[in-house]
Design an enzyme around this catalytic site. Structure first.
Site, PDB file in Angstrom:
ATOM      1  N   GLY A  36     -71.903  48.842  66.753  1.00 50.51           N
ATOM      2  CA  GLY A  36     -71.662  50.266  66.935  1.00 50.51           C
ATOM      3  C   GLY A  36     -71.159  50.572  68.336  1.00 50.51           C
ATOM      4  O   GLY A  36     -70.929  49.686  69.161  1.00 50.51           O
ATOM      5  N   ASN A  91     -80.539  39.315  60.140  1.00 48.20           N
ATOM      6  CA  ASN A  91     -80.271  40.694  60.559  1.00 48.20           C
ATOM      7  C   ASN A  91     -80.563  41.698  59.451  1.00 48.20           C
ATOM      8  O   ASN A  91     -81.243  42.703  59.679  1.00 48.20           O
ATOM      9  CB  ASN A  91     -78.820  40.829  61.005  1.00 48.20           C
ATOM     10  CG  ASN A  91     -78.527  42.188  61.612  1.00 48.20           C
ATOM     11  OD1 ASN A  91     -78.953  42.484  62.714  1.00 48.20           O
ATOM     12  ND2 ASN A  91     -77.813  43.028  60.879  1.00 48.20           N
ATOM     13  N   THR A 116     -74.482  48.739  48.786  1.00 51.42           N
ATOM     14  CA  THR A 116     -73.086  48.371  48.549  1.00 51.42           C
ATOM     15  C   THR A 116     -72.853  48.029  47.094  1.00 51.42           C
ATOM     16  O   THR A 116     -73.752  47.530  46.400  1.00 51.42           O
ATOM     17  CB  THR A 116     -72.713  47.152  49.413  1.00 51.42           C
ATOM     18  OG1 THR A 116     -71.397  46.699  49.058  1.00 51.42           O
ATOM     19  CG2 THR A 116     -73.677  45.995  49.198  1.00 51.42           C
ATOM     20  N   TYR A 140     -73.808  38.628  51.835  1.00 52.30           N
ATOM     21  CA  TYR A 140     -73.944  40.055  52.166  1.00 52.30           C
ATOM     22  C   TYR A 140     -74.474  40.848  50.978  1.00 52.30           C
ATOM     23  O   TYR A 140     -75.438  41.605  51.093  1.00 52.30           O
ATOM     24  CB  TYR A 140     -72.591  40.607  52.626  1.00 52.30           C
ATOM     25  CG  TYR A 140     -72.540  42.118  52.641  1.00 52.30           C
ATOM     26  CD1 TYR A 140     -73.403  42.853  53.449  1.00 52.30           C
ATOM     27  CD2 TYR A 140     -71.644  42.819  51.836  1.00 52.30           C
ATOM     28  CE1 TYR A 140     -73.366  44.244  53.460  1.00 52.30           C
ATOM     29  CE2 TYR A 140     -71.589  44.195  51.841  1.00 52.30           C
ATOM     30  CZ  TYR A 140     -72.455  44.897  52.654  1.00 52.30           C
ATOM     31  OH  TYR A 140     -72.430  46.266  52.653  1.00 52.30           O
ATOM     32  N   PHE A 168     -68.231  51.532  47.859  1.00 51.72           N
ATOM     33  CA  PHE A 168     -67.186  50.527  47.991  1.00 51.72           C
ATOM     34  C   PHE A 168     -66.460  50.674  49.318  1.00 51.72           C
ATOM     35  O   PHE A 168     -66.830  50.083  50.314  1.00 51.72           O
ATOM     36  CB  PHE A 168     -66.183  50.656  46.837  1.00 51.72           C
ATOM     37  CG  PHE A 168     -66.727  50.258  45.504  1.00 51.72           C
ATOM     38  CD1 PHE A 168     -66.674  48.938  45.090  1.00 51.72           C
ATOM     39  CD2 PHE A 168     -67.297  51.188  44.655  1.00 51.72           C
ATOM     40  CE1 PHE A 168     -67.176  48.552  43.854  1.00 51.72           C
ATOM     41  CE2 PHE A 168     -67.801  50.816  43.425  1.00 51.72           C
ATOM     42  CZ  PHE A 168     -67.735  49.503  43.021  1.00 51.72           C
ATOM     43  N   ASN A 169     -65.437  51.513  49.352  1.00 47.89           N
ATOM     44  CA  ASN A 169     -64.540  51.585  50.498  1.00 47.89           C
ATOM     45  C   ASN A 169     -64.646  52.950  51.176  1.00 47.89           C
ATOM     46  O   ASN A 169     -64.061  53.931  50.716  1.00 47.89           O
ATOM     47  CB  ASN A 169     -63.095  51.333  50.059  1.00 47.89           C
ATOM     48  CG  ASN A 169     -62.894  49.928  49.526  1.00 47.89           C
ATOM     49  OD1 ASN A 169     -63.430  49.578  48.478  1.00 47.89           O
ATOM     50  ND2 ASN A 169     -62.143  49.120  50.240  1.00 47.89           N
ATOM     51  N   HIS A 186     -60.925  46.299  57.065  1.00 50.08           N
ATOM     52  CA  HIS A 186     -60.675  47.303  56.038  1.00 50.08           C
ATOM     53  C   HIS A 186     -59.186  47.662  55.970  1.00 50.08           C
ATOM     54  O   HIS A 186     -58.484  47.676  56.990  1.00 50.08           O
ATOM     55  CB  HIS A 186     -61.512  48.551  56.297  1.00 50.08           C
ATOM     56  CG  HIS A 186     -62.978  48.315  56.148  1.00 50.08           C
ATOM     57  ND1 HIS A 186     -63.928  49.220  56.560  1.00 50.08           N
ATOM     58  CD2 HIS A 186     -63.662  47.264  55.613  1.00 50.08           C
ATOM     59  CE1 HIS A 186     -65.139  48.739  56.298  1.00 50.08           C
ATOM     60  NE2 HIS A 186     -64.983  47.553  55.726  1.00 50.08           N
ATOM     61  N   LEU A 187     -58.738  47.959  54.760  1.00 47.82           N
ATOM     62  CA  LEU A 187     -57.304  48.113  54.526  1.00 47.82           C
ATOM     63  C   LEU A 187     -56.698  49.294  55.273  1.00 47.82           C
ATOM     64  O   LEU A 187     -55.676  49.130  55.965  1.00 47.82           O
ATOM     65  CB  LEU A 187     -57.040  48.261  53.017  1.00 47.82           C
ATOM     66  CG  LEU A 187     -55.586  48.507  52.619  1.00 47.82           C
ATOM     67  CD1 LEU A 187     -54.705  47.326  53.024  1.00 47.82           C
ATOM     68  CD2 LEU A 187     -55.468  48.784  51.120  1.00 47.82           C
TER      69      LEU A 187
END
Length: 326
Positions: A36, A91, A116, A140, A168-169, A186-187
């Site tokens: 972050g 983590n 997720t 993950y 998702f995204n 990320h796209l």
């Protein structure tokens, strides 16, 4: 009483803090700043440290009494988790367990978990419902599924109620908060980096899928809508609602080339594309049902147009060409 937001200096976490403050909630952030940004937090208390540190958690609660926790803090890169599963278990899982145990000791029994859609694995049904089989294909995804199941056990044993939000995204931005990862996987931000001249081209992995244009289809949801779902989940728990796992999706999807075309329109740049072979494990379509979110949480998407999502992200990146470093 305050809402504890772990990972609140991250992308979705910082927007959720912004939305909580907009409705005058007291907020306190706990973040180790490994992923972050300190600059993403303004006007709320920030404690820098390990979310699994019991002594630190007790100090936070002593200085800012807590009635609920929104837990974002986690490593989230699928590929990285395959290469280094031990760090993801340490983590995401070990620190998550210590956090939940610390909250129990403090008498905090409301948790909203950032989960997720990776808990599902390759979909057998699209849009994906919450009762779809859970077969995560990455460490993950397995860490998030473990935490979801753990919270079910904590509800049964200790009365700790939780809403687990699967998405998702995340995409888009607010005026103040946007997406700044290193490395960026990320796209949409990678497409916009090409438009800004920081990358030479967009890499497209596979153009022979069984989709309208041959490229993979994904579910993009504006980060403000995702943040507002976390607020709705808090309201649900505070009103006495029970635990549940809930998808946050649009019910529709957009292909890689549709995203590129939207970015070309928004930015006015040509954005060249380089097509490569498929990546292992990439399904053709990943789209989530949002029926349960609407019924249980009253959640509605306010940002439906892909072009608008891309435009908000582009505006933030133009104001912050070096991310939070600028």
């Amino acid at each position: 009483m305050a809402v504890l937001v772990t990972g609140g200096a991250g992308y979705i976490g910082s927007v959720t803090v912004e939305r909580l403050r907009a409705r005058d909630e007291d907020v306190v952030v706990l973040d180790d700043l490994s992923r972050g940004h300190r600059a993403a937090i303004d006007g709320v208390p920030l404690y820098v440290g390990d979310v699994g540190d019991a002594d630190l958690l007790e100090r936070v609660a002593a200085e800012h009494p807590i009635d609920a926790c929104v837990h974002f803090a986690a490593f989230i890169a699928v590929g990285e988790s395959v290469q280094d599963p031990a760090s993801y278990m340490a983590n995401n899982v070990e620190r998550g367990i210590r956090l939940f145990n610390g909250l129990l000791r403090l008498g905090v029994a409301r948790v909203v978990l950032s989960s997720t859609a990776a808990v599902y694995g390759a979909p057998e049904q699209v849009p994906i419902p919450e009762d779809h089989p859970k077969r995560p294909e990455s460490p993950y995804g397995r860490t998030k599924l473990f935490l979801e199941e753990l919270l079910d056990d904590y509800d049964a044993a200790y009365g700790m109620r939780s809403i687990r939000l699967r998405y998702f995204n995340a995409a888009g931005a607010t005026a103040e908060h946007g997406e700044d990862h290193d490395p960026e996987t990320h796209l949409i931000p990678n497409v916009l980096a090409v438009a800004a001249g920081r990358r030479p081209e967009v890499r497209v992995f596979g153009d022979d899928y069984d989709t309208p244009d041959g490229t993979a289809v994904r579910d993009y949801v504006h980060v403000v809508d995702l943040a507002d779902a976390h607020l709705a989940a808090l309201d649900h728990l505070r009103s006495g609602g029970g635990s549940a796992s809930v998808n946050l999706g649009s019910g529709t999807g957009h292909s890689v080339l549709e995203v590129v075309d939207a970015a070309r329109t928004v930015t006015g740049h040509p954005i060249p594309v380089h097509t490569e072979g498929r990546r292992a494990g990439d399904p053709p379509v990943l789209v989530a049902s949002h029926d349960r979110a609407a019924e249980l949480l009253g959640w509605k998407l306010a940002h439906l147009e892909l072009a608008g999502i891309v435009a908000d992200a582009w505006a933030w990146h133009r104001r912050h060409p070096d991310g939070y470093g600028s």
